[in-house]
Design a protein around this motif. Structure first.
Motif, PDB file in Angstrom:
ATOM      1  N   GLY A   1       0.803  -1.233   0.000  1.00 57.49           N
ATOM      2  CA  GLY A   1       0.000   0.000   0.000  1.00 57.49           C
ATOM      3  C   GLY A   1       0.827   1.269   0.000  1.00 57.49           C
ATOM      4  N   LEU A   2       1.941   1.226   0.741  1.00 54.75           N
ATOM      5  CA  LEU A   2       2.784   2.420   0.836  1.00 54.75           C
ATOM      6  C   LEU A   2       3.431   2.751  -0.502  1.00 54.75           C
ATOM      7  CD1 LEU A   2       4.679   2.377   4.226  1.00 54.75           C
ATOM      8  CD2 LEU A   2       3.623   4.327   3.153  1.00 54.75           C
TER       9      LEU A   2
ATOM     10  N   SER B   1       0.980   4.120  -2.826  1.00 57.46           N
ATOM     11  CA  SER B   1       0.698   5.530  -2.523  1.00 57.46           C
ATOM     12  C   SER B   1       1.765   6.434  -3.124  1.00 57.46           C
ATOM     13  CB  SER B   1       0.682   5.777  -1.017  1.00 57.46           C
ATOM     14  OG  SER B   1      -0.353   5.082  -0.415  1.00 57.46           O
TER      15      SER B   1
ATOM     16  N   LYS C   1       1.327   6.615  -6.855  1.00 55.52           N
ATOM     17  CA  LYS C   1       0.107   7.368  -7.201  1.00 55.52           C
ATOM     18  C   LYS C   1       0.336   8.868  -7.014  1.00 55.52           C
ATOM     19  CE  LYS C   1      -4.198   8.267  -5.221  1.00 55.52           C
ATOM     20  NZ  LYS C   1      -4.586   8.662  -4.045  1.00 55.52           N
ATOM     21  N   TYR C   2       0.885   9.256  -5.881  1.00 60.22           N
ATOM     22  CA  TYR C   2       1.098  10.676  -5.613  1.00 60.22           C
ATOM     23  C   TYR C   2       2.103  11.270  -6.593  1.00 60.22           C
ATOM     24  CZ  TYR C   2      -1.375  10.367  -1.103  1.00 60.22           C
ATOM     25  OH  TYR C   2      -2.324  10.198  -0.125  1.00 60.22           O
TER      26      TYR C   2
ATOM     27  N   GLU D   1       7.266  13.392  -1.323  1.00 64.16           N
ATOM     28  CA  GLU D   1       6.430  12.182  -1.404  1.00 64.16           C
ATOM     29  C   GLU D   1       7.235  11.008  -1.942  1.00 64.16           C
ATOM     30  OE1 GLU D   1       3.225  13.671  -3.845  1.00 64.16           O
ATOM     31  OE2 GLU D   1       2.111  14.420  -2.111  1.00 64.16           O
TER      32      GLU D   1
ATOM     33  N   LEU E   1      10.599   8.878   2.903  1.00 65.37           N
ATOM     34  CA  LEU E   1       9.814   9.715   3.824  1.00 65.37           C
ATOM     35  C   LEU E   1       8.541   8.999   4.252  1.00 65.37           C
ATOM     36  CD1 LEU E   1      10.138  13.301   2.359  1.00 65.37           C
ATOM     37  CD2 LEU E   1      10.791  12.545   4.627  1.00 65.37           C
ATOM     38  N   PHE E   2       7.913   8.327   3.286  1.00 67.48           N
ATOM     39  CA  PHE E   2       6.673   7.621   3.608  1.00 67.48           C
ATOM     40  C   PHE E   2       6.928   6.500   4.612  1.00 67.48           C
ATOM     41  CE2 PHE E   2       4.516  10.356   1.123  1.00 67.48           C
ATOM     42  CZ  PHE E   2       3.439   9.902   0.361  1.00 67.48           C
TER      43      PHE E   2
ATOM     44  N   GLU F   1       7.404   8.056   7.982  1.00 66.47           N
ATOM     45  CA  GLU F   1       6.121   8.466   8.573  1.00 66.47           C
ATOM     46  C   GLU F   1       5.342   7.252   9.055  1.00 66.47           C
ATOM     47  OE1 GLU F   1       3.822  11.055   6.009  1.00 66.47           O
ATOM     48  OE2 GLU F   1       5.580  12.257   5.532  1.00 66.47           O
ATOM     49  N   GLU F   2       5.396   6.186   8.280  1.00 66.51           N
ATOM     50  CA  GLU F   2       4.670   4.962   8.650  1.00 66.51           C
ATOM     51  C   GLU F   2       5.214   4.397   9.961  1.00 66.51           C
ATOM     52  OE1 GLU F   2       2.027   3.692   7.627  1.00 66.51           O
ATOM     53  OE2 GLU F   2       2.036   1.518   7.816  1.00 66.51           O
TER      54      GLU F   2
ATOM     55  N   ASN G   1       4.121   6.605  12.773  1.00 67.28           N
ATOM     56  CA  ASN G   1       2.697   6.382  13.039  1.00 67.28           C
ATOM     57  C   ASN G   1       2.501   5.094  13.827  1.00 67.28           C
ATOM     58  OD1 ASN G   1      -0.074   6.457  12.966  1.00 67.28           O
ATOM     59  ND2 ASN G   1      -0.258   6.030  10.787  1.00 67.28           N
TER      60      ASN G   1
ATOM     61  N   MET H   1      -0.937  -2.531  11.830  1.00 64.03           N
ATOM     62  CA  MET H   1      -0.604  -1.305  12.559  1.00 64.03           C
ATOM     63  C   MET H   1      -0.190  -1.635  13.997  1.00 64.03           C
ATOM     64  SD  MET H   1      -0.279   1.965  12.592  1.00 64.03           S
ATOM     65  CE  MET H   1      -0.985   2.552  11.078  1.00 64.03           C
TER      66      MET H   1
END
Lengths: 546, 360
Positions: B179-180, B183, B186-187, B204, B208-209, B212-213, B216, B284
């Motif tokens: 998924g990451l 993303s 896509k971005y 993006e 970095l993603f 952030e993941e 989170n 998660m």
């Protein structure tokens, strides 16, 4: 002193200009279309402006029936001067809410300065609000909860001033509290709960000054009676039942494994509600991907930016440790503020929490100031420089990401849910309708499947500037049974298109999604126009049989 | 002990209804041993007389029960973690002679059971020394012995490189989520179509993603929702929370009291390293892996509850005690009733109605 004051005013004005630019720039293009709610408010306001009645003929209604969801009155009434000034168009519909968002920046500055007696806190807080993605996002379209959030801020500020000041503040506070309840649904539960809680915690202060409280409560009751009546006895009651937590899909399917219809399920509902209530502290919701600006993704935007994580944590610690004026009122604000959204049958929604923006921003601001004070104490210059440099880079990267999400990804991902395509379709119809005896619109749409039902008749009314008096009085034809979607007025018919039969209707213009009008079933020349979404997918085909 | 076995049967029998066989005779006593170790820690750290409160909290919390029924490997890993903790406490308090022995034994069991524990324990010991919770001189001897006993591990790792890499990959699935990357693509694609490619590459990109993941996920391990509500369902289907919501009140109070003392604040900071296995999981939050962090929660709750109990003569604390008791008892009764009525259906709904658990 005068120079300082002038400098302060200039800085506040600059911050407001930044906030204003971010809220107004290309406001008619992004979001890419007016939603059904915006269109409905807009046309209702237009109808009241022209005739004093809504589209159903009700004189100055306290609740707008719209499409059976009984909308709040104030957003529509606030649009009337804007429509009078700018005409019936997207800008006029969105401008009042954007203006409320801009005014919120100034009010928030004054609020923080009054509470904390600190220009630093007030300036940092208002700057953080002016660039807040959460606040900007909901300022850019007519979202009633944003307007309500300004009234909540004014109401609570007035309440605090009432505790230490004179009776006029009681009326001021009561006025804005009740105004909130005419603006959005969430505050109708929040305001009474907040008032009860705030009065309870401030009882030691207020018991000597009970006359002020009597005036406050009397004003609330008198001004709030009409809306209380329609909430419990009018059509607005329908909406309450629709959104109650007991109807939540997760609760029915996973927890009680049936529909909620028994008192014996109440204990589980209670714990399910607690789960929902505490989930507002989820980091994903606060910082990472709760803002409904893109399709579900691990990384997006939250209520606060990622670089505000240390601010928020430090702010919570500072809030607990330090002596904050009216701390108990703020605690009541947070605890009761989450209540309305936690009782609905949807997942957390950032829009329904906008009335908490002042207190959340305040906590983040306190943390920012606290960390800045700690930063100033760093003795080693290279450590100071490195910290500032790394933080600065992080802020820039996060803000660039936010800009890209809102300006690029949001129109592409959410165009469909903003009913993109109807404007272009209706504008084509307006320019060409004289050639046809009937215009048929199919309300069903969707990219992944025919799973969205919109209300194209609202877009027709709005963009054709359909005369409200004619619409109120003319004969409208509805379907014979309630399961069939059929509605007709004037030349316009709103129904499902069934092409095997409809292809023989010459002289009729059809507007429908690719699910109703499949290209392979159309002859050459029958497809007149294809309306696309921002993401390139086809929204509608405009077709006439040959 | 009696209430423990009674409750154990209520949860255990109703959930699976299986026959008692060998792994159960290992995991159920293991859960009991872990509970006793946490109880001993409470006696040493908190209050000797009121440490029974800790045992009571563990006994009535569904967490250990569900994991012992599911034969959770991390319930087993909790045992050496508790041994190490007990050893460290003995060293800090200069009590008993077994401090070093517990640390060595616990570390070796953990390292030889899980590939992840080698870097994890390294991090923990480094943090403890850096934050001056225990001085390096006190830990020198056990660390040297652990390193010596880890030498055969290096030999095995060298001989079975693929096996060890696979083992590590099994325990670290954080980068398996497509998924990451989707993303990111896509971005970046959307930004490129709008002529903003360079901005997207800066803000993006996958690095970095992923950062952030991880952030989170790390923060998600530390919020009350994870432990006091069934947000992340136990064994992926249950509505029972790991710990009852009533204990949130003493948890917050215990946390507040703990953070006021710098040394305890440092210990809490180090203890968050135990959430790393859950951070590295695919989901998660993994309540299965987070059981390694459970003693920290039980001890904080106990601390809060003990202090509330000690101050029960003051009206505020008395009311808090009554509220906690009412909420806990109410939720216990509701949970027991819910398990009897619906847990089996939820289990079938998640695993499938024909799901069978293999008998030996």
């Amino acid at each position: 002193m005068k120079k300082d004051k002038l400098r302060l005013i200039i800085v506040v004005v600059l911050i407001t200009i930044i906030g204003g630019f971010l809220r107004l720039y290309k406001i008619t293009k992004n979001p890419p279309s007016l939603t059904g709610d915006e269109i409905s408010f807009g046309y209702s306001a237009y109808s009241v402006l022209k005739t004093g009645r809504d589209e159903y003929g009700k004189f100055l209604p306290l609740v707008f029936e719209s499409v059976g969801d009984y909308k709040n009155p104030l957003p529509a009434y606030l649009m009337i001067p804007s429509i009078k000034l700018f005409g019936l168009n997207e800008f006029a519909v969105r401008f009042p809410n954007a203006l409320m968002g801009i005014i919120s920046i100034v009010i928030f500055f004054l609020f923080l300065q009054d509470i904390f007696k600190s220009k630093k806190i007030a300036l940092i807080g208002s700057l953080m609000l002016s660039i807040s993605a959460w606040h900007i996002f909901y300022s850019r379209f007519a979202y009633e909860t944003l307007t309500a959030s300004l009234f909540v801020l004014l109401g609570i500020w007035g309440f605090i001033k009432m505790l230490k000041g004179n009776t006029y503040w009681a009326i001021f506070s009561a006025f804005f509290f009740t105004l909130t309840m005419y603006t959005a649904f969430a505050p109708r539960l929040f305001i009474p709960a907040f008032i009860l809680g705030a009065l309870a915690v401030s009882f030691p202060k207020t018991k000597k000054d009970w006359k002020k409280i009597i005036i406050f409560l009397t004003t609330c009751v008198v001004l709030g009676l009409p809306i209380a009546y329609v909430t419990f006895f009018g059509g607005a009651n329908t909406r309450l039942q629709m959104v109650f937590l007991g109807n939540d899909i997760e609760f029915s399917r996973h927890v009680i494994l049936k529909y909620f219809n028994s008192i014996s399920d109440l204990p589980l509902l209670f714990f399910f509600w607690i789960k929902r209530y505490i989930s507002y502290l989820n980091p994903s919701f606060l910082f990472f991907n709760s803002l409904d600006a893109t399709l579900p993704s691990p990384i997006g935007l939250g209520i606060l930016y990622i670089y505000e994580i240390p601010f928020f944590i430090a702010g919570v610690i500072a809030f607990i440790k330090n002596k904050i004026p009216y701390k108990s009122i703020f605690i009541v604000w947070i605890l009761t503020g989450i209540l309305p959204d936690s009782l609905t049958n949807n997942q957390q929604h950032t829009g329904r929490l906008l009335h908490l923006f002042p207190v959340i921003m305040m906590i983040s601001t306190l943390g920012a100031v606290e960390l800045y004070n700690q930063f100033k104490k760093i003795k080693l210059k290279w450590v100071k420089f490195l910290t500032a440099f790394v933080f600065g880079i992080a802020v820039i990267i996060v803000l660039i990401h936010a800009f890209l999400i809102i300006s690029v990804n949001f129109p592409r991902d959410k165009g469909e849910s903003f009913d993109e395509g109807w404007r272009e379709s209706v504008q084509y119809v307006i320019n060409n309708q004289d050639k046809y005896t009937e215009i048929v619109f199919d309300p069903v749409r969707g990219i992944d499947g025919p799973n969205m039902v919109s209300n194209p008749f609202l877009y027709v009314l709005f963009y054709t500037k359909y005369d409200p008096l004619t619409y109120q009085t003319e004969t409208k034809i509805f379907g014979e049974n309630t399961s069939e979607y059929y509605y007709k007025f004037g030349k316009y018919t709103f129904r499902h298109i069934y092409w095997p039969k409809d292809k023989d209707n010459k002289g009729v213009l059809f507007v429908g999604s690719p699910w109703s009008l499949q290209k392979e079933n159309l002859k050459d020349g029958e497809l007149i126009k294809e309306i696309e979404l921002t993401n390139g997918f086809s929204a509608f085909y405009i077709v006439t049989p040959k | 002990m009696f209430p423990y076995y009674t409750l154990k049967n209520l949860f255990f029998v109703e959930i699976i209804g299986r026959h008692f066989y060998l792994p159960n005779s290992f995991y159920i006593p293991l859960a009991l041993i872990n509970a006793i170790l946490i109880y001993n820690l409470a006696k040493k750290i908190l209050d000797r007389k009121l440490a029974n409160i800790t045992l009571l909290i563990i006994v009535i919390s569904p967490w250990f029960y569900y994991l012992s029924v599911a034969h959770s490997f991390y319930l087993f890993l909790l045992f050496p973690v508790l041994l190490i903790t007990l050893g460290l406490v003995n060293i800090i308090k200069k009590e008993g002679n077994f401090g070093n022995l517990f640390i060595i034994l616990g570390s070796l069991i953990a390292i030889y059971s899980s590939v992840l524990f080698l870097p994890l324990l390294t991090l923990i010991f480094m943090a403890i020394i850096f934050l001056k919770i225990v001085s390096f001189s006190n830990l020198k001897k056990p660390i040297i012995i652990i390193l010596l006993f880890c030498l055969p591990l290096l030999f095995f790792a060298n001989k079975n490189k693929v096996g060890f890499i696979n083992s590590f990959k099994q325990e670290s699935k954080i980068f398996l989520d497509p998924g990451l990357i989707n993303s990111v693509n896509k971005y970046q694609g959307a930004a490129e179509a709008n002529g903003l490619k360079i901005f997207s590459r800066i803000s993006e990109n996958k690095y970095l993603f992923y950062t952030e993941e991880i952030l989170n996920k790390y923060l998600s391990q530390l919020v009350p929702e994870t432990y006091f509500t069934p947000k992340y369902k136990l064994l992926n289907f249950s509505f029972s929370p790991p710990i009852f919501i009533g204990f949130l009140i003493p948890f917050f109070y215990g946390l507040y009291l703990s953070l006021k003392k710098p040394i305890i604040a440092k210990v809490l900071l180090v203890s968050t390293i135990l959430t790393i296995p859950s951070v590295l999981a695919k989901d998660m939050v993994s309540l299965n892996r987070l059981v390694l962090f459970s003693p920290v929660l039980f001890l904080i709750i106990s601390y809060g509850l003990i202090e509330i109990y000690k101050n029960r003569k003051k009206i505020v604390f008395r009311n808090l005690l009554i509220l906690t008791s009412i909420l806990v008892i109410f939720q216990l009764l509701v949970t027991i009733s819910d398990i009897k009525l619906r847990e089996n259906s939820r289990f079938e709904s998640y695993f499938g109605i024909n799901y069978e658990i293999a008998e030996p």
